[in-house]
Scaffold this active site. Sequence first.
Site, PDB file in Angstrom:
ATOM      1  N   GLU A   1      -5.982   0.708 -13.922  1.00  0.00           N
ATOM      2  CA  GLU A   1      -5.889  -0.615 -13.290  1.00  0.00           C
ATOM      3  C   GLU A   1      -7.111  -0.840 -12.400  1.00  0.00           C
ATOM      4  O   GLU A   1      -7.687  -1.930 -12.361  1.00  0.00           O
ATOM      5  CB  GLU A   1      -4.605  -0.701 -12.471  1.00  0.00           C
ATOM      6  CG  GLU A   1      -4.392  -2.080 -11.873  1.00  0.00           C
ATOM      7  CD  GLU A   1      -3.014  -2.267 -11.250  1.00  0.00           C
ATOM      8  OE1 GLU A   1      -2.168  -1.353 -11.356  1.00  0.00           O
ATOM      9  OE2 GLU A   1      -2.798  -3.332 -10.653  1.00  0.00           O
TER      10      GLU A   1
ATOM     11  N   GLN B   1     -24.395 -19.724  -1.756  1.00  0.00           N
ATOM     12  CA  GLN B   1     -25.306 -20.269  -0.735  1.00  0.00           C
ATOM     13  C   GLN B   1     -26.494 -20.989  -1.388  1.00  0.00           C
ATOM     14  O   GLN B   1     -26.935 -22.034  -0.924  1.00  0.00           O
ATOM     15  CB  GLN B   1     -25.795 -19.111   0.155  1.00  0.00           C
ATOM     16  CG  GLN B   1     -26.619 -19.537   1.342  1.00  0.00           C
ATOM     17  CD  GLN B   1     -25.794 -20.279   2.406  1.00  0.00           C
ATOM     18  OE1 GLN B   1     -24.566 -20.254   2.365  1.00  0.00           O
ATOM     19  NE2 GLN B   1     -26.469 -20.935   3.318  1.00  0.00           N
TER      20      GLN B   1
ATOM     21  N   SER C   1       0.834  -1.200   0.000  1.00  0.00           N
ATOM     22  CA  SER C   1       0.000   0.000   0.000  1.00  0.00           C
ATOM     23  C   SER C   1       0.875   1.258   0.000  1.00  0.00           C
ATOM     24  O   SER C   1       0.565   2.230  -0.688  1.00  0.00           O
ATOM     25  CB  SER C   1      -0.893   0.027   1.241  1.00  0.00           C
ATOM     26  OG  SER C   1      -1.676  -1.127   1.299  1.00  0.00           O
TER      27      SER C   1
HETATM   28  C1  LIG Z   1      -2.978 -12.299  -6.575  1.00  0.00           C
HETATM   29  C2  LIG Z   1      -2.250 -11.003  -6.450  1.00  0.00           C
HETATM   30  C3  LIG Z   1      -1.754 -10.381  -7.585  1.00  0.00           C
HETATM   31  C4  LIG Z   1      -1.037  -9.190  -7.482  1.00  0.00           C
HETATM   32  N1  LIG Z   1      -0.466  -8.635  -8.599  1.00  0.00           N
HETATM   33  C5  LIG Z   1       0.402  -7.604  -8.459  1.00  0.00           C
HETATM   34  C6  LIG Z   1       1.161  -7.138  -9.584  1.00  0.00           C
HETATM   35  O1  LIG Z   1       1.019  -7.619 -10.702  1.00  0.00           O
HETATM   36  N2  LIG Z   1       2.062  -6.144  -9.377  1.00  0.00           N
HETATM   37  C7  LIG Z   1       2.254  -5.582  -8.143  1.00  0.00           C
HETATM   38  O2  LIG Z   1       3.090  -4.691  -8.038  1.00  0.00           O
HETATM   39  N3  LIG Z   1       1.532  -5.990  -7.078  1.00  0.00           N
HETATM   40  C8  LIG Z   1       0.632  -6.991  -7.200  1.00  0.00           C
HETATM   41  N4  LIG Z   1      -0.085  -7.439  -6.110  1.00  0.00           N
HETATM   42  C9  LIG Z   1       0.137  -6.806  -4.825  1.00  0.00           C
HETATM   43  C10 LIG Z   1      -1.047  -6.006  -4.328  1.00  0.00           C
HETATM   44  O3  LIG Z   1      -1.240  -4.861  -5.105  1.00  0.00           O
HETATM   45  C11 LIG Z   1      -0.794  -5.686  -2.848  1.00  0.00           C
HETATM   46  O4  LIG Z   1      -0.915  -6.931  -2.150  1.00  0.00           O
HETATM   47  C12 LIG Z   1      -1.741  -4.655  -2.282  1.00  0.00           C
HETATM   48  O5  LIG Z   1      -1.483  -3.398  -2.828  1.00  0.00           O
HETATM   49  C13 LIG Z   1      -1.647  -4.558  -0.756  1.00  0.00           C
HETATM   50  O6  LIG Z   1      -0.320  -4.431  -0.336  1.00  0.00           O
HETATM   51  P1  LIG Z   1       0.246  -5.400   0.821  1.00  0.00           P
HETATM   52  O7  LIG Z   1      -0.063  -6.797   0.426  1.00  0.00           O
HETATM   53  O8  LIG Z   1       1.661  -5.050   1.066  1.00  0.00           O
HETATM   54  O9  LIG Z   1      -0.633  -5.062   2.096  1.00  0.00           O
HETATM   55  P2  LIG Z   1      -0.311  -3.948   3.199  1.00  0.00           P
HETATM   56  O10 LIG Z   1       0.042  -2.674   2.537  1.00  0.00           O
HETATM   57  O11 LIG Z   1       0.653  -4.534   4.174  1.00  0.00           O
HETATM   58  O12 LIG Z   1      -1.747  -3.780   3.888  1.00  0.00           O
HETATM   59  C14 LIG Z   1      -2.225  -4.690   4.902  1.00  0.00           C
HETATM   60  C15 LIG Z   1      -3.601  -4.181   5.359  1.00  0.00           C
HETATM   61  O13 LIG Z   1      -3.444  -2.875   5.927  1.00  0.00           O
HETATM   62  C16 LIG Z   1      -4.329  -1.959   5.301  1.00  0.00           C
HETATM   63  N5  LIG Z   1      -3.718  -0.629   5.218  1.00  0.00           N
HETATM   64  C17 LIG Z   1      -2.493  -0.302   4.760  1.00  0.00           C
HETATM   65  N6  LIG Z   1      -2.307   1.038   4.822  1.00  0.00           N
HETATM   66  C18 LIG Z   1      -3.450   1.564   5.298  1.00  0.00           C
HETATM   67  C19 LIG Z   1      -3.894   2.899   5.597  1.00  0.00           C
HETATM   68  N7  LIG Z   1      -3.123   3.954   5.373  1.00  0.00           N
HETATM   69  N8  LIG Z   1      -5.137   3.072   6.105  1.00  0.00           N
HETATM   70  C20 LIG Z   1      -5.956   2.001   6.330  1.00  0.00           C
HETATM   71  N9  LIG Z   1      -5.584   0.710   6.072  1.00  0.00           N
HETATM   72  C21 LIG Z   1      -4.356   0.492   5.567  1.00  0.00           C
HETATM   73  C22 LIG Z   1      -4.572  -2.534   3.901  1.00  0.00           C
HETATM   74  O14 LIG Z   1      -5.772  -2.041   3.334  1.00  0.00           O
HETATM   75  C23 LIG Z   1      -4.604  -4.024   4.221  1.00  0.00           C
HETATM   76  O15 LIG Z   1      -5.884  -4.380   4.658  1.00  0.00           O
HETATM   77  C24 LIG Z   1      -0.848  -8.605  -6.208  1.00  0.00           C
HETATM   78  C25 LIG Z   1      -1.402  -9.214  -5.069  1.00  0.00           C
HETATM   79  C26 LIG Z   1      -2.078 -10.397  -5.180  1.00  0.00           C
HETATM   80  C27 LIG Z   1      -2.609 -11.046  -3.925  1.00  0.00           C
END
Ligand SMILES: Cc1cc2nc3c(=O)[nH]c(=O)nc-3n(C[C@H](O)[C@H](O)[C@H](O)COP(=O)(O)OP(=O)(O)OC[C@H]3O[C@@H](n4cnc5c(N)ncnc54)[C@H](O)[C@@H]3O)c2cc1C
Length: 403
Positions: free
Chosen positions: A249, A343, A139
Amino acid sequence: MLQDVLIKREIYASEEHQMMQQMIRDFIKNEVAPQMEQWEKDGMVSRAIWERAGELGLLCIDMPEAYGGAGLDFSFSALFMEELGRKGISGPGFSLHSDIVAPYILKYGTEAQKKKYLPLMATGEMITAIGMTEPDCGSDLQALRTTAVDKGDHYLVNGQKTFITNGYMSDMSIVAVKTNPGTPQEGISLLIMESAWDGFEKGVPFKKIGMKAQDTCELFFDDVKVPKENLLGQEGMGFKMMMTELARERMSVAISAIGGAKGALEDTIEYTTTRRAFKSPIAGFQNTQFKLAECATQLQIHQTFVDRCVALLAEHKLTPESASMAKYSASDMHGKVVDECLQLFGGYGYMWEYPIARMYADNRVARIYAGTNEIMKLLIARGLFKEMFQEMKARAKQKMQKA
Ligand SMILES: Cc1cc2nc3c(=O)[nH]c(=O)nc-3n(C[C@H](O)[C@H](O)[C@H](O)COP(=O)(O)OP(=O)(O)OC[C@H]3O[C@@H](n4cnc5c(N)ncnc54)[C@H](O)[C@@H]3O)c2cc1C
């Protein structure tokens, strides 16, 4: 019939759209769907299906013909995404390739970059990915750690990306890096990186709870030499470019959600009409009718909004806030619709051979990727409280300059 209840859509009404829709439906039914089971076992699709999609003109649909695209507007790309969503085809990452990677190159690339990469992307000979997320940041993209050190005629890239869609099959990726690492001006830049280069490694595809036919993996960079001509756009402008392009996107998730909710509803209407309990079709119970009436209403409301956003995007007028609203709200709606529909299938809904089970598993990630739904709300709120956020940013900048 669901289509008799929903408002007739103007966006896909032209003869060209109708012809394209039929061609896409035939392609999915005859060439894509029959292979899903094997692709799920393999954890990835075949290269042949990419080339076939290219042959049919279904890759890079809205890219100019001069670079090998079909030269149509974005609504035709949207139609393809929606039809794939409708049949729960989550294997080939066509949309990421055609509607996310290609537009970056088209918009920010040099003529040489466009000529080198876009035609191969349009034929499906080159499969592409985009690497933003890292193990320690998703994020909060500004916290990314992959570095690109300026070595004169090239950058030396070190770092790692994770969760990369099409990652394992990709021949080329757009990768977000920190140029000028360690200096106060360290900025984010985008590089076009080819998978065949020395030091560029891929992890094995992840085992996911859904989208099992789509290869998602890590990318590792160990002293990868990236020629300077592979910088995309201007150095240090990567974050701005990503924030601009992410709207598209986000729309791809919203569009797939409309297709997905529609497919789930169509399948459930059919199933509940034939499956019987207590000497009545399941559809004969008022609970079933009310649940499906609510789902159809939610689909209708979101479809109308998403169609408007697609039209605005085609005219380059869509705001980031509207794209964020469409992404979070449509993916939430999709999740609820699929859950309600499953369901109504009873135990069969939990069996993988039933498309509704796949849809349930596949759909969950839509609230996470392309920016989580929480981040979407943050972006909308930033628009609502623009002045307050600008003041906070200015104060933080002043503080940094004083320190
Ligand atoms: C199947 C799959 C395909 C993907 N494909 C790509 C790709 O092609 N390229 C790429 O670059 N990425 C890709 N991603 C990554 C995806 O974009 C990220 O997983 C996503 O942006 C969330 O980042 P994170 O997993 O690091 O979660 P985190 O950033 O660690 O977030 C964890 C939780 O905290 C919450 N959170 C974080 N910051 C805040 C805030 N400021 N306020 C409130 N809540 C917050 C989030 O909403 C989430 O619920 C993919 C992910 C998956 C699962």
